[in-house]
Design a protein around this motif. Structure first.
Motif, PDB file in Angstrom:
ATOM      1  N   SER A 131     -21.730 -89.757 -13.200  1.00  0.00           N
ATOM      2  CA  SER A 131     -20.690 -90.529 -12.524  1.00  0.00           C
ATOM      3  C   SER A 131     -20.454 -89.919 -11.147  1.00  0.00           C
ATOM      4  O   SER A 131     -20.948 -88.827 -10.835  1.00  0.00           O
ATOM      5  CB  SER A 131     -19.393 -90.486 -13.327  1.00  0.00           C
ATOM      6  N   ASN A 132     -19.686 -90.590 -10.313  1.00  0.00           N
ATOM      7  CA  ASN A 132     -19.345 -90.025  -9.010  1.00  0.00           C
ATOM      8  C   ASN A 132     -18.642 -88.679  -9.163  1.00  0.00           C
ATOM      9  O   ASN A 132     -18.912 -87.731  -8.429  1.00  0.00           O
ATOM     10  CB  ASN A 132     -18.462 -90.984  -8.224  1.00  0.00           C
TER      11      ASN A 132
ATOM     12  N   GLU B 290     -28.093 -96.671 -10.156  1.00  0.00           N
ATOM     13  CA  GLU B 290     -26.920 -97.497  -9.882  1.00  0.00           C
ATOM     14  C   GLU B 290     -27.315 -98.618  -8.911  1.00  0.00           C
ATOM     15  O   GLU B 290     -28.279 -98.492  -8.166  1.00  0.00           O
ATOM     16  CB  GLU B 290     -25.801 -96.651  -9.281  1.00  0.00           C
TER      17      GLU B 290
ATOM     18  N   LEU C 270     -21.099 -85.947  -9.955  1.00  0.00           N
ATOM     19  CA  LEU C 270     -21.836 -85.525  -8.765  1.00  0.00           C
ATOM     20  C   LEU C 270     -21.007 -84.570  -7.911  1.00  0.00           C
ATOM     21  O   LEU C 270     -21.529 -83.590  -7.367  1.00  0.00           O
ATOM     22  CB  LEU C 270     -22.239 -86.749  -7.932  1.00  0.00           C
ATOM     23  N   ILE C 271     -19.726 -84.851  -7.799  1.00  0.00           N
ATOM     24  CA  ILE C 271     -18.829 -83.984  -7.030  1.00  0.00           C
ATOM     25  C   ILE C 271     -18.668 -82.635  -7.723  1.00  0.00           C
ATOM     26  O   ILE C 271     -18.772 -81.573  -7.093  1.00  0.00           O
ATOM     27  CB  ILE C 271     -17.453 -84.661  -6.854  1.00  0.00           C
TER      28      ILE C 271
ATOM     29  N   LEU D  25     -14.969 -91.474   1.554  1.00  0.00           N
ATOM     30  CA  LEU D  25     -16.184 -90.701   1.285  1.00  0.00           C
ATOM     31  C   LEU D  25     -16.090 -89.304   1.878  1.00  0.00           C
ATOM     32  O   LEU D  25     -16.520 -88.327   1.253  1.00  0.00           O
ATOM     33  CB  LEU D  25     -17.412 -91.440   1.839  1.00  0.00           C
TER      34      LEU D  25
ATOM     35  N   LEU E 104     -14.106 -87.128  -0.447  1.00  0.00           N
ATOM     36  CA  LEU E 104     -14.875 -86.824  -1.661  1.00  0.00           C
ATOM     37  C   LEU E 104     -15.938 -85.767  -1.376  1.00  0.00           C
ATOM     38  O   LEU E 104     -16.131 -84.837  -2.167  1.00  0.00           O
ATOM     39  CB  LEU E 104     -15.522 -88.096  -2.202  1.00  0.00           C
TER      40      LEU E 104
ATOM     41  N   ILE F 180     -20.770 -95.048  -0.655  1.00  0.00           N
ATOM     42  CA  ILE F 180     -20.075 -93.894  -1.230  1.00  0.00           C
ATOM     43  C   ILE F 180     -20.917 -93.263  -2.331  1.00  0.00           C
ATOM     44  O   ILE F 180     -21.085 -92.037  -2.384  1.00  0.00           O
ATOM     45  CB  ILE F 180     -18.685 -94.315  -1.751  1.00  0.00           C
ATOM     46  N   ARG F 181     -21.468 -94.097  -3.198  1.00  0.00           N
ATOM     47  CA  ARG F 181     -22.316 -93.577  -4.260  1.00  0.00           C
ATOM     48  C   ARG F 181     -23.522 -92.828  -3.673  1.00  0.00           C
ATOM     49  O   ARG F 181     -23.846 -91.713  -4.103  1.00  0.00           O
ATOM     50  CB  ARG F 181     -22.797 -94.729  -5.147  1.00  0.00           C
TER      51      ARG F 181
ATOM     52  N   LYS G  54     -19.059 -99.472  -1.633  1.00  0.00           N
ATOM     53  CA  LYS G  54     -19.268 -98.871  -2.954  1.00  0.00           C
ATOM     54  C   LYS G  54     -20.640 -98.218  -3.037  1.00  0.00           C
ATOM     55  O   LYS G  54     -20.781 -97.091  -3.537  1.00  0.00           O
ATOM     56  CB  LYS G  54     -19.116 -99.933  -4.045  1.00  0.00           C
TER      57      LYS G  54
ATOM     58  N   LEU H 183     -22.706 -89.339  -2.251  1.00  0.00           N
ATOM     59  CA  LEU H 183     -22.492 -88.331  -3.291  1.00  0.00           C
ATOM     60  C   LEU H 183     -23.796 -87.960  -3.983  1.00  0.00           C
ATOM     61  O   LEU H 183     -24.023 -86.794  -4.317  1.00  0.00           O
ATOM     62  CB  LEU H 183     -21.459 -88.839  -4.300  1.00  0.00           C
ATOM     63  N   GLU H 184     -24.659 -88.958  -4.212  1.00  0.00           N
ATOM     64  CA  GLU H 184     -25.978 -88.681  -4.807  1.00  0.00           C
ATOM     65  C   GLU H 184     -26.792 -87.763  -3.908  1.00  0.00           C
ATOM     66  O   GLU H 184     -27.351 -86.752  -4.368  1.00  0.00           O
ATOM     67  CB  GLU H 184     -26.752 -89.992  -4.998  1.00  0.00           C
TER      68      GLU H 184
END
Length: 453
Positions: A130-131, A26, A134-135, A379, A382, A342-343, A339, A346-347
């Motif tokens: 996707s996010n 990403e 990952l969650i 974040l 999430l 946050i990505r 953005k 989660l990654e």
């Protein structure tokens, strides 16, 4: 091994697995700075299509950094369970993703196959998610660890108390720590980043935090986040350290820039197990963060997500009590805006958990980044939903020593209340005895640091 893909009338050719992994990532400003990112969304999608069809054996058989020339690669290779790898080697990366997300795949199933995965396979899978993927995948994985207490249970959100002070003032550290404890934060660790990287300063802070723990019978761990060599010197001088700390990079050259190598980590591991004050068996605290290898010109043309996964492959060798990615600390050169932060959070959480690490996240940003506290709130929610083991708490979400923004003590308390999460069980029992918590909720006494004065 197919390294090309046709998309919208254009055929995209990729040189090798390293380029596929980089361009399937990403969008990250760090990859753009390194000159390895996809040129546009179409090339990124073409790379993802190629990556989805690569097998796990393709990735292992084409190392990005050969074990012969890099000790992090050697550690990762040596950790692979060959019997488990043989069962899954012919899976494609897409099939690995589908397996993790399948409803019937449970935590024990994921723990079993994780032993056959390299860090690069884990990073490849994250790039296809996707996010929400990952969650979902991370939320299935429970990693429990024990130092003086146990954390990582499902339904538990622990917190690191980070009572830093710009002059290492013991009174200032204690004032912030008492606020943290009054909100029920500190079960993951009482961890201080020192201004003065000297054995004397480290020893003093460790002794003072131990005295607070002993006076109030607090079931937790202490740690001072100085360089590992400084901590080792302090421990040899009698400093009471429950955990030993070090920042990690995903390449041997990156770790040399930190002043460490595997031999030094092995020496520190032996020392903390012999002379540390933690019960164990988990006695390490590691921190990581996307972009550190690029900062040190030690990235070898590898993208920052894959390098981050390799940090976790190295950390896994030492069976740590806690690990966290300081996700937005390095700055917009590597993660440009909210953005991307946050990505990345989660990654990192997913990649660490899939490698069976007790992952926390410092949900943070610097003031020159296109992000604000609302982004960090997003974040944090999430990550709590994803089952993060712990978050970082600093007074008023503003670290006055490191000069960055994180989550506050009361932010973590709010997440627990909102999402029906609890502190670590031993720590919660202590909070009940102190009158700070009752039936899983904070009492009117909470938030009053004078309880400890």
């Amino acid at each position: 091994m197919k390294l090309k893909s046709a998309l919208f009338g254009t055929t995209y050719h990729f040189r090798d697995v390293k380029e596929v992994l980089a361009k399937a990532n990403e969008e990250k400003s760090g990859d753009q700075l390194a000159g390895i990112a996809a040129a546009d969304a179409k090339e990124r999608m073409a790379a993802k299509l190629v990556l989805a069809d690569l097998t796990l054996a393709d990735i292992r058989n084409h190392p990005l950094l050969p074990p012969e020339t890099d000790e992090v690669s050697r550690v990762i290779e040596q950790s692979v369970n060959e019997k488990m790898y043989a069962e899954i080697r012919n899976w494609t990366v897409a099939e690995l993703r589908e397996y993790l997300l399948r409803q019937e795949t449970g935590e024990s199933d994921i723990r079993r196959i994780s032993r056959g995965l390299t860090s690069e396979m884990v990073a490849a899978c994250a790039k296809l998610m996707s996010n929400l993927d990952l969650i979902q995948a991370a939320s299935k994985i429970e990693v429990r660890t024990h130092c003086n207490i146990t954390i990582g249970q499902k339904g538990v959100l622990a917190g690191r108390a980070q009572p830093n002070h710009p002059t290492d003032s013991i009174q200032g550290i204690k004032a912030s720590l008492f606020e943290a404890l009054s909100y029920g934060i500190g079960d993951a660790v009482i961890g201080i980043n020192p201004v003065i990287d000297s054995a004397e300063s480290v020893r003093n802070i460790l002794q003072e935090t131990k005295e607070v723990m002993a006076k109030w019978q607090i079931p937790t761990q202490n740690c001072v986040l100085a360089h590992v060599k400084t901590q080792m010197k302090a421990i040899r001088q009698g400093a009471p350290a429950d955990l030993v700390f070090q920042s990690l990079a995903g390449t041997e050259a990156g770790n040399k820039a930190f002043g460490i190598d595997v031999a030094l980590l092995d020496e520190a591991d032996e020392l903390i197990r012999r002379e540390g004050t933690g019960t164990g068996p988990n006695v390490w605290y590691f921190e990581t963060g996307q972009g550190s290898e690029l900062s040190a010109e030690a990235h070898h043309g590898i993208d920052q997500v894959t390098l981050e996964a390799r940090c976790y492959g190295l950390a896994r060798k030492y069976k740590p009590f806690i690990v966290n990615t300081v996700v937005g600390f390095i700055g917009p050169e590597y993660l440009y805006d909210s953005k991307q932060v946050i990505r990345a959070g989660l990654e990192d959480h997913f990649m660490g958990k899939l490698q069976q690490l007790p992952m926390g996240v410092d949900v943070c940003y610097t003031n020159h980044m296109k992000a604000d506290q609302n982004d960090m709130d997003n974040l944090a929610v999430l990550l709590a939903a994803a089952g993060v083991n712990y978050l970082i708490g600093v007074a008023m979400a503003d670290d006055c020593m490191l000069n960055y923004q994180s989550t506050s003590y009361h932010d973590i308390a709010t997440l627990r209340e909102m999402l029906q999460l609890r502190p670590a069980p031993e720590f919660e029992r202590w909070l009940v005895r102190m009158g700070i918590m009752e039936n899983g909720k904070l009492t009117p006494l909470a938030g009053d640091p004078t309880l400890f004065m």
